[in-house]
Write a protein that holds these residues in place. Structure first.
Motif, PDB file in Angstrom:
ATOM      1  N   UNK A 193      19.614 106.758  56.965  1.00 56.80           N
ATOM      2  CA  UNK A 193      19.692 108.154  56.943  1.00 56.80           C
ATOM      3  C   UNK A 193      20.641 109.101  55.754  1.00 56.80           C
ATOM      4  N   UNK A 194      22.042 107.982  55.862  1.00 57.23           N
ATOM      5  CA  UNK A 194      22.531 109.000  55.433  1.00 57.23           C
ATOM      6  C   UNK A 194      22.278 109.074  53.687  1.00 57.23           C
ATOM      7  N   UNK A 195      21.544 108.916  52.885  1.00 57.57           N
ATOM      8  CA  UNK A 195      21.318 109.194  51.288  1.00 57.57           C
ATOM      9  C   UNK A 195      21.202 110.884  51.907  1.00 57.57           C
ATOM     10  N   UNK A 196      21.020 111.445  50.275  1.00 54.14           N
ATOM     11  CA  UNK A 196      21.001 113.145  50.366  1.00 54.14           C
ATOM     12  C   UNK A 196      19.624 113.109  49.401  1.00 54.14           C
ATOM     13  N   UNK A 197      19.004 112.340  48.627  1.00 56.56           N
ATOM     14  CA  UNK A 197      17.934 112.351  48.097  1.00 56.56           C
ATOM     15  C   UNK A 197      18.440 112.669  46.343  1.00 56.56           C
ATOM     16  N   UNK A 198      19.519 112.638  45.797  1.00 60.57           N
ATOM     17  CA  UNK A 198      19.320 112.289  44.593  1.00 60.57           C
ATOM     18  C   UNK A 198      20.838 110.718  44.398  1.00 60.57           C
ATOM     19  N   UNK A 199      20.347 109.898  45.747  1.00 64.18           N
ATOM     20  CA  UNK A 199      21.102 108.759  45.320  1.00 64.18           C
ATOM     21  C   UNK A 199      22.593 108.685  45.862  1.00 64.18           C
ATOM     22  N   UNK A 200      22.912 109.710  46.790  1.00 61.61           N
ATOM     23  CA  UNK A 200      24.801 109.426  47.371  1.00 61.61           C
ATOM     24  C   UNK A 200      24.567 108.911  48.877  1.00 61.61           C
ATOM     25  N   UNK A 201      25.120 108.676  49.437  1.00 59.67           N
ATOM     26  CA  UNK A 201      25.333 107.601  50.762  1.00 59.67           C
ATOM     27  C   UNK A 201      26.445 108.352  51.229  1.00 59.67           C
ATOM     28  N   UNK A 202      25.959 109.210  52.563  1.00 62.69           N
ATOM     29  CA  UNK A 202      26.835 109.492  52.985  1.00 62.69           C
ATOM     30  C   UNK A 202      27.347 108.920  54.606  1.00 62.69           C
ATOM     31  N   UNK A 203      28.681 108.263  54.951  1.00 66.97           N
ATOM     32  CA  UNK A 203      28.448 107.625  55.860  1.00 66.97           C
ATOM     33  C   UNK A 203      29.763 108.346  56.494  1.00 66.97           C
ATOM     34  N   UNK A 204      29.303 108.086  58.267  1.00 70.35           N
ATOM     35  CA  UNK A 204      30.648 108.915  58.878  1.00 70.35           C
ATOM     36  C   UNK A 204      31.837 107.719  60.223  1.00 70.35           C
ATOM     37  N   UNK A 205      32.494 107.217  59.832  1.00 71.66           N
ATOM     38  CA  UNK A 205      33.342 107.028  60.937  1.00 71.66           C
ATOM     39  C   UNK A 205      34.089 107.695  62.415  1.00 71.66           C
ATOM     40  N   UNK A 206      33.852 107.193  63.980  1.00 74.65           N
ATOM     41  CA  UNK A 206      34.459 107.688  64.867  1.00 74.65           C
ATOM     42  C   UNK A 206      35.841 107.531  64.958  1.00 74.65           C
ATOM     43  N   UNK A 207      36.545 106.627  64.131  1.00 77.79           N
ATOM     44  CA  UNK A 207      37.892 106.164  64.224  1.00 77.79           C
ATOM     45  C   UNK A 207      38.607 105.577  63.435  1.00 77.79           C
ATOM     46  N   UNK A 208      39.629 105.569  63.093  1.00 77.82           N
ATOM     47  CA  UNK A 208      40.149 105.087  61.631  1.00 77.82           C
ATOM     48  C   UNK A 208      40.626 104.159  62.133  1.00 77.82           C
ATOM     49  N   UNK A 209      41.073 103.637  63.037  1.00 74.35           N
ATOM     50  CA  UNK A 209      41.134 101.701  63.794  1.00 74.35           C
ATOM     51  C   UNK A 209      40.905 101.026  63.284  1.00 74.35           C
ATOM     52  N   UNK A 210      39.388 101.132  62.513  1.00 72.00           N
ATOM     53  CA  UNK A 210      38.573  99.617  62.139  1.00 72.00           C
ATOM     54  C   UNK A 210      39.118  99.677  60.650  1.00 72.00           C
ATOM     55  N   UNK A 211      39.911 100.239  60.066  1.00 71.73           N
ATOM     56  CA  UNK A 211      40.527  99.369  58.799  1.00 71.73           C
ATOM     57  C   UNK A 211      41.710  98.667  59.728  1.00 71.73           C
ATOM     58  N   UNK A 212      42.164  98.017  58.914  1.00 75.41           N
ATOM     59  CA  UNK A 212      43.412  96.274  59.932  1.00 75.41           C
ATOM     60  C   UNK A 212      45.046  97.127  59.211  1.00 75.41           C
ATOM     61  N   UNK A 213      44.714  97.805  58.134  1.00 71.91           N
ATOM     62  CA  UNK A 213      46.367  98.785  57.430  1.00 71.91           C
ATOM     63  C   UNK A 213      46.857  99.758  58.911  1.00 71.91           C
ATOM     64  N   UNK A 214      45.831  99.767  59.582  1.00 70.19           N
ATOM     65  CA  UNK A 214      46.859 101.032  60.498  1.00 70.19           C
ATOM     66  C   UNK A 214      47.020 100.036  61.999  1.00 70.19           C
ATOM     67  N   UNK A 215      48.262 101.176  61.516  1.00 70.17           N
ATOM     68  CA  UNK A 215      48.988 100.619  63.429  1.00 70.17           C
ATOM     69  C   UNK A 215      48.521 101.573  64.688  1.00 70.17           C
ATOM     70  N   UNK A 216      47.577 101.277  65.568  1.00 71.38           N
ATOM     71  CA  UNK A 216      47.811 100.915  66.579  1.00 71.38           C
ATOM     72  C   UNK A 216      48.633 102.393  67.397  1.00 71.38           C
ATOM     73  N   UNK A 217      50.192 101.461  67.174  1.00 72.51           N
ATOM     74  CA  UNK A 217      50.837 102.529  68.485  1.00 72.51           C
ATOM     75  C   UNK A 217      51.787 103.999  67.071  1.00 72.51           C
ATOM     76  N   UNK A 218      51.217 103.778  66.148  1.00 70.16           N
ATOM     77  CA  UNK A 218      52.249 104.804  65.607  1.00 70.16           C
ATOM     78  C   UNK A 218      50.974 105.742  64.762  1.00 70.16           C
TER      79      UNK A 218
END
Length: 180
Positions: free
Chosen positions: A121-146
């Motif tokens: 349901x994240x499509x806007x009717x014009x071919x674009x898609x929006x996605x929400x993430x709850x936390x930035x820790x999903x990316x392995x580049x982010x260090x949990x301690x910092x």
């Protein structure tokens, strides 16, 4: 060096989409134009260290320095005055966009606990898609301690598709795991 997802788009996805939608010209085939990441930082009105932390995390994730967004108008209910920092965002294009999309699809999204796929349901009717993430820790580049504070983000995929059906076909062919 060409990003892996761009190679996949050129060699596999574009020919499939051309056959699926019976395009006459290669220019009609939907393409990924840009990806915009946005993080709202409401605590920045109290202390700028929260904004600096969000900017550093977004820089680490994307490899590009985000810009700080300021409030356009004052809103008394939120205790926000015009000109206060409220968010940071970054727009990715070309190689950085393809690299980020590849890392998001193949590494970050599968790290979500009990992941069932992203919502359709994240499509806007014009071919674009929006996605929400709850936390930035999903990316392995982010260090949990910092990490100072858990923060969500909005990711917008802007495509050249004219309809949601074409955009859905493009993103699913690129590997976006949509829920059933």
């Amino acid at each position: 060096m060409t990003p892996r997802l761009l190679e996949k788009y050129k060699n596999e996805v574009a020919p499939r989409l051309k056959n699926q939608f019976s395009y006459k010209s290669p220019m009609q085939i939907p393409n990924l134009l840009k990806i915009v990441l946005n993080i709202g930082v409401s605590e920045a009105k109290l202390d700028m260290k929260y904004m600096d932390a969000a900017i550093n995390e977004l820089t680490t994730i994307t490899g590009q320095r985000p810009m700080m967004k300021r409030a356009k108008t004052s809103v008394a209910g939120f205790k926000v005055r015009e000109g206060m920092p409220v968010a940071c965002c970054v727009t990715l294009r070309s190689a950085k966009m393809w690299e980020f999309a590849d890392r998001l699809i193949s590494i970050a999204l599968p790290r979500i606990k009990d992941f069932q796929g992203v919502a359709r349901r994240g499509f806007d009717g014009r071919g674009n898609y929006n996605l929400g993430l709850r936390e930035q820790l999903l990316f392995p580049e982010i260090e949990y301690d910092k990490v100072i504070r858990m923060r969500g983000m909005n990711i917008s995929f802007v495509t050249s598709a004219r309809t949601d059906e074409e955009a859905h076909a493009l993103l699913s062919e690129l590997g976006m795991p949509f829920s059933k």
